[in-house]
Design an enzyme around this catalytic site. Sequence first.
Site, PDB file in Angstrom:
ATOM      1  N   ARG A  94       0.857  -1.197   0.000  1.00  0.00           N
ATOM      2  CA  ARG A  94       0.000   0.000   0.000  1.00  0.00           C
ATOM      3  C   ARG A  94       0.883   1.234   0.000  1.00  0.00           C
ATOM      4  NH1 ARG A  94      -4.558  -0.851  -1.848  1.00  0.00           N
ATOM      5  NH2 ARG A  94      -5.415   1.037  -0.938  1.00  0.00           N
ATOM      6  N   LEU A  96       1.656   4.907   1.172  1.00  0.00           N
ATOM      7  CA  LEU A  96       1.336   5.605   2.425  1.00  0.00           C
ATOM      8  C   LEU A  96       1.330   7.117   2.169  1.00  0.00           C
ATOM      9  CD1 LEU A  96       3.601   3.332   4.596  1.00  0.00           C
ATOM     10  CD2 LEU A  96       1.094   3.381   4.646  1.00  0.00           C
ATOM     11  N   HIS A 112      13.559  -2.972  -0.744  1.00  0.00           N
ATOM     12  CA  HIS A 112      13.198  -2.947  -2.164  1.00  0.00           C
ATOM     13  C   HIS A 112      14.144  -3.892  -2.916  1.00  0.00           C
ATOM     14  CE1 HIS A 112      11.591  -1.429  -5.883  1.00  0.00           C
ATOM     15  NE2 HIS A 112      12.824  -1.294  -6.326  1.00  0.00           N
TER      16      HIS A 112
HETATM   17  C1  GRF Z   1      10.453  -8.559  -1.348  1.00  0.00           C
HETATM   18  O1  GRF Z   1      11.104  -8.836  -2.560  1.00  0.00           O
HETATM   19  C2  GRF Z   1      10.640  -7.118  -0.944  1.00  0.00           C
HETATM   20  O2  GRF Z   1      11.884  -6.622  -1.325  1.00  0.00           O
HETATM   21  C3  GRF Z   1       9.526  -6.428  -1.702  1.00  0.00           C
HETATM   22  O3  GRF Z   1       8.446  -7.315  -1.646  1.00  0.00           O
HETATM   23  C4  GRF Z   1       8.926  -8.654  -1.507  1.00  0.00           C
HETATM   24  C5  GRF Z   1       8.281  -9.213  -0.285  1.00  0.00           C
HETATM   25  O4  GRF Z   1       8.599 -10.560  -0.084  1.00  0.00           O
HETATM   26  N1  GRF Z   1       9.262  -5.144  -1.130  1.00  0.00           N
HETATM   27  P1  GRF Z   1       8.334 -11.241   1.316  1.00  0.00           P
HETATM   28  O5  GRF Z   1       6.822 -11.066   1.587  1.00  0.00           O
HETATM   29  O6  GRF Z   1       9.168 -10.563   2.333  1.00  0.00           O
HETATM   30  O7  GRF Z   1       8.689 -12.676   1.124  1.00  0.00           O
END
Ligand code: GRF
Length: 219
Positions: A94, A96, A112
């Site tokens: 989401r 923010l 990220h």
């Molecule tokens: C990860 O690749 C993170 O970097 C991105 O979303 C994904 C989430 O994966 N923001 P998880 O739910 O932590 O397995």
Amino acid sequence: MARVRVAVLISGRGSNMAALIEAARDPGFPAEIALVLSNVPDAGGLAIAQAAGIKTGVVDHKAYGKDRGAFEQALNAEFAKHAIELVCLAGFMRLLTPWFVGQWHERMLNIHPALLPSFKGLDTHKRALETGVKLHGATVHFVVPEMDSGPIIVQGAVAVDDDDTEASLGARVIQVEHCIYPLALRLVAEGRVTVENGRCRIANAVLPQAPYIVPDRIP
Ligand code: GRF
């Protein structure tokens, strides 16, 4: 010493959340995961957190319609109830509002799956492969109103192989994520990160000495 109370916000499988929970099992770790909140009622990560004995909750954005403010007030009410001091976004899908981000200024982290500022947004591994970068990776940063921006706390890199697929590259990047998120949380919780002119300075950081060159050598 009292450990910093952390809430993790998830929307999905929660593998980064699990890495944070695992790191915080060590009593010497400076933060404890006091709460996991999901905006998606059936997010897989909720069961993982519950199995680890962590308090969980659901704040379903759909219940608030277009009223982002009310959704965020509900998040903040949960945080207040659990005396949360730091927030970690871990696959939280989401956007923010600037108001909410301001409430958690330099107290909210995000991970990220790319070496920011390259490849903000979604499908980062696909775009990395299309672009032909030889190094890819992941970034933990403080959250600012602009998506996937904000002072960078930790980055980790992997080499991109000519034959990589989105899946194979993503599998290596996620391993990096699971290392750098606990590291970044530790640094912030220990008060070792200061932000100066939009850049993070880390007290007593030890840098790797070898340069990272891809390809490494030609046999
Ligand atoms: C990860 O690749 C993170 O970097 C991105 O979303 C994904 C989430 O994966 N923001 P998880 O739910 O932590 O397995």
